[in-house]
Design an enzyme around this catalytic site. Structure first.
Site, short mmCIF file in Angstrom:
data_model
loop_
_atom_site.label_atom_id
_atom_site.label_comp_id
_atom_site.label_asym_id
_atom_site.label_seq_id
_atom_site.Cartn_x
_atom_site.Cartn_y
_atom_site.Cartn_z
NE ARG A 194 8.38 5.31 -2.54
CZ ARG A 194 9.01 4.58 -1.86
NH1 ARG A 194 8.79 3.49 -2.36
NH2 ARG A 194 10.19 4.78 -1.07
CG ASP B 51 4.32 -4.72 8.00
OD1 ASP B 51 3.60 -4.14 6.95
OD2 ASP B 51 5.38 -5.47 7.85
CG HIS C 106 6.53 -3.00 5.01
ND1 HIS C 106 6.16 -4.28 5.03
CD2 HIS C 106 7.32 -2.86 3.97
CE1 HIS C 106 7.15 -4.98 4.24
NE2 HIS C 106 7.57 -3.99 3.54
CG ASP C 107 9.25 2.24 5.14
OD1 ASP C 107 9.23 1.14 4.52
OD2 ASP C 107 8.95 3.34 4.90
CB SER D 61 10.42 -5.14 2.41
OG SER D 61 9.37 -4.85 1.77
#
Lengths: 331, 331
Positions: free
Chosen positions: A195, A276, A306-307, A134
């Protein structure tokens, strides 16, 4: 060195924390003296790998006898993993700006500059490799482009040479949520909301469909959807561990990031995740095309988007193994 | 009726606005007396098509001599279009809750109930068809499931039998942005931010990449990305035309929506957009499978994603033409 001193050398702890002074010239904000916090884990004579994570990662990769608390890369670092601190010396740092004390535009090139100043102070002439996930991937690309003599090999996971314009817009709105909250409550509410929006970009519809496919409930006449408990918890956890200024400035830093792939002249493994939503596969493919014959592309399909690097640790580890040629292994 | 009265009949305006009283029992909030605003455009003896749009749409589809201002369906309605008010009588309404006066949970079934009460008051025994886009598609599915005798045919565009859990989470966070802003500023700031986040769900990365692929700028030491001008304008426009309460309650209404496709027994055309980030193609395919042999699926690939029905008006019109068999056309 006299042989009698050898036992002292082996008594040197293999997990070291410290900080070094850096005199930086920030790309967008000029001169700055900063302290760069780092950790080193592994034998002093092992080849050094720098490991860098997302914007909320820090220098603590994984627990050891000395600092047993789990680190952000806990599932990726260990005796059974490619990132084995028995074979490699693993180096990591706190990102510039991560303490929330630096309310200035920060560039990924500034992070690379900090690393370039840190290495000689640690007596490290060259990294055997840099593994960046990332945001760490962006920093690794900058390091390779700006300071190519400092590393032999690069592995970038879920990070490209540019931020995707759609992802930039998404982050810009998260920064607006922080600003909106700050005018009312202080940092917590807006940062939590930012977040929560970010979580949607880190994960995928597939995962949400699997986990949260139930009817909403009405609470005090308001609709609450099943994912909100999860998102609440994610927001609260984040507020407890990242200052709002750090979030905003490191988020901006992703949007300021730009590297010309042609400037990266090292052997590079690019690990991309299909699905992603922040770093589309097409951008990773463009990166690989720009790198040319120096690059190897590995593609993972994951419902974690993405994680994936934090969740699909077995699969990521297998890809790292083929990218890194661990010391002492015959292949 | 004496022939001498015929000229009077043809002088009846073909574009009518009004409102009718409805005595509703809301699915989640009990009895309510409401006024339902409608427009009718087209010859009094033409077959009636109900046309319904997204949550911020209203009864004004398109300008006429009487009300010339453009409507939300301006590109879809006209003499050269399938939705030709010279051939059909087009009916549309203001959604229940759209005026922001109704701070209660609203269900898509409540909208269908409002339509069911409106039709007899307008002397309409049965709709020739119902064309619903986005939220309008959900309302159409409810109408077909709850009041099947009121329509002959259904066309749903970019709306399914359930909200996708990921899209629900996205909307829940938009509602939180409204709530966060309301505690500080009144409605405008949070509502604008909510709309900006919503825009990301209505559009696609492909479009943003095409339009906003430039470096960000630093303004007063803060990063501003290229899409922010566009998003600012979208937020400001929205604040000017939709009350925060209307946005929140109609947004909730999407998340409350659920229809069993097996309950829809009418010929139905499902128009899906590949690339829609709110209503994934897989959900539209599931809808069609649930509808069985009554359904026809048409898939459009568009960089406009969920907003394709507003932007790809030529292509949508072509699909409508084959779904609706316009009166007076031989096929």
């Amino acid at each position: 060195m006299p042989a009698a001193l050898a036992p002292v050398a082996t008594a040197v702890p293999t997990h070291v924390r410290g900080s070094h002074r850096a005199e930086l010239v920030l790309r967008h904000a000029g001169p700055l003296v900063a302290r760069i916090g780092y950790e080193l884990q592994g034998p002093a004579d092992a080849p050094v790998l720098f490991v860098a994570g997302g914007i909320s990662a820090n220098r603590h990769l994984a627990g050891s006898a000395l600092w047993p608390e789990p680190g952000w890369a806990q599932g990726l670092v260990g005796a059974q993993r490619t990132l084995d601190p028995g074979r490699w010396r693993l180096l990591s740092m706190d990102y510039l700006g991560a303490d929330g004390q630096l309310d200035l535009p920060i560039d990924t090139a500034d992070q690379a500059q900090a690393i370039a100043q840190l290495l000689p102070q640690l007596g490290i002439a060259q990294l055997a490799g840099f593994v960046g996930y990332s945001y760490g991937a962006l920093v690794g690309l900058q390091l390779a482009a700006q300071h190519p003599s400092l590393l032999q090999r690069l592995v970038v996971v879920s990070g490209a040479h540019r931020p995707h314009p759609y992802a930039s817009a998404w982050r810009a709105l998260q920064r607006r949520a922080v600003a909106l909250g700050q005018l009312q409550y202080g940092d917590a509410h807006g940062l939590a909301l930012a977040r929560q929006f970010a979580m949607l970009s880190y994960r995928t519809p597939e995962e949400f469909d699997e986990r949260f496919d139930a009817a909403p409930v009405l609470i005090n006449g308001r609709v609450r959807v099943p994912a909100e408990d999860y998102l609440d918890a994610a927001g609260a956890r984040f507020v407890g561990r990242m200052p709002a200024t750090a979030f905003v400035r490191l988020s901006e830093s992703i949007d300021l990031h730009r590297v010309d792939p042609a400037q990266v002249q090292l052997p590079t493994t690019v690990i991309a995740v299909e699905g992603d939503r922040l770093v589309p596969l097409a951008d990773m493919v463009n990166l690989v095309e720009g790198l040319g014959s120096r690059a190897t592309l590995r593609v993972l399909r994951s419902a974690y988007g993405h994680d994936a690097f934090l969740k699909e640790t077995d699969r990521i580890d297998a890809l790292l193994a083929s990218a890194l040629h661990p010391p002492g292994e015959t292949r």
